[in-house]
Enzyme design. Structure first.
Site, short mmCIF file in Angstrom:
data_model
loop_
_atom_site.label_atom_id
_atom_site.label_comp_id
_atom_site.label_asym_id
_atom_site.label_seq_id
_atom_site.Cartn_x
_atom_site.Cartn_y
_atom_site.Cartn_z
N GLY A 275 -33.53 -1.86 3.11
CA GLY A 275 -33.40 -1.02 4.30
C GLY A 275 -34.62 -0.16 4.42
CE LYS A 276 -35.75 5.47 8.08
NZ LYS A 276 -35.39 6.38 9.15
CD GLN A 277 -32.77 4.99 3.33
OE1 GLN A 277 -32.53 3.81 3.61
NE2 GLN A 277 -32.35 5.97 4.09
#
Ligand code: GLU
Length: 307
Positions: free
Chosen positions: A240-242
């Site tokens: 994901g973004k993280q």
């Protein structure tokens, strides 16, 4: 607008949060829910879960929709945006309040963390359950849970049991920033859109008993659930973004779709890399096999082909 009185035997959905472009993990959820719906000759809807402006990335919703289209994952009906549906959520909150299920809570995150029993994460200890402490004002709104054991049979993961009182505590339905919580919005929308089948990532499996509880409290039908394994990196973190997972785009050799189907342990036609994308999706729809899906919550992501 779809309503739950439509005579559809199967209606599924993909419900992305617009926090970034479609990455491999979210493509797996989109593809799995699409194939399960189409294999069952059902409808497949897309709902943009844009209820959390602080987490939203400008342009992400459009980018996700364009990428779904580019992969040939065509949805039925208009895309629904949660940000346009606050009236529905307010009505549900009023219903719960009338039934004595809600209360205002003054606690901050830090206070809850400090008073939670060690090792139990962020179970709400019930500080404001019987009234606000003197001199404090309510920040958020919580729903009262009870100590019955909620039991759900997931089509893939099997029986999931949770005693909300012990494992979660009374949970927030309206946040301190006044935004409606995901748990409530998802329940209202799935019911209002007449969703019969939820196919999504197993990171949401632990939320499902809360959603089931809200369905019971609001007198709404519960859909069937199927939680797909989520793609994780070498440190077992969700893509994901993280984790800086890259955006996926279709490519001439169907490499991304093949990687997603392989991740889901689905069969492939002999000439998968040579097939047209629509042809491959059609083949995957016909051969979709729930029994072949990996029965686990986490699964290492493959090397993601770059377009
Ligand atoms: N919007 C949620 C997410 O992107 C998914 C919600 C759901 O499928 O219930 O993680």
């Amino acid at each position: 607008m779809h309503t739950s009185t439509d005579k559809t035997l199967y209606r599924g959905r993909f419900a992305p949060s617009p926090t970034g472009p479609l990455h491999f993990g979210s493509l797996v959820a989109a593809l799995g829910s699409y194939l399960d719906a189409r294999h069952n000759r059902g409808e497949w809807l897309v709902r943009v879960e844009d209820l959390d402006p602080p987490r939203e990335v400008a342009g992400a919703a459009d980018s996700i929709l364009h990428t779904l289209e580019a992969f040939g994952l065509e949805w039925d009906g208009p895309v629904v945006y949660q940000s346009m549906r606050n009236g529905l959520y307010d009505t549900a909150l009023e219903q719960l309040a009338r039934n004595g299920k809600l209360y205002g809570c003054a606690c901050t995150r830090k206070e809850i963390a400090d008073s939670s029993i060690k090792g139990q994460g962020t179970i709400y200890p019930g500080t404001c359950r019987n009234g606000l402490p003197a001199g404090r004002t309510a920040r958020s709104v919580r729903v009262r849970v009870d100590d019955t054991c909620i039991r759900i049979t997931d089509r893939l993961q099997g029986i999931v049991e949770q005693r909300l009182a012990d494992e979660v505590g009374d949970f927030v339905l309206r946040r301190a920033d006044q935004l409606v919580a995901y748990q409530l919005a998802v329940v209202i929308d799935d019911a209002e859109q007449g969703i019969t089948d939820v196919v999504r990532g197993a990171d949401l499996l632990d939320s499902t008993p809360r959603q089931y509880y809200l369905q019971q409290q609001l007198g709404l039908p519960a859909p069937r659930y199927l939680h797909l394994p989520i793609a994780v990196n070498a440190s077992r973190e969700k893509l994901g973004k993280q984790t800086h997972a890259g955006a996926v785009q279709p490519d001439a050799g169907n490499r991304i779709l093949i990687a997603a189907l392989t991740f889901l342990q689905q069969a492939l036609p002999d000439d998968a890399a040579m097939a047209g994308q629509a042809e491959l999706l059609q083949w995957a729809t016909v051969h979709w096999n729930v029994d072949a899906l990996p029965r686990k919550r986490l699964q290492p992501a493959p090397e993601i082909p770059s377009a």
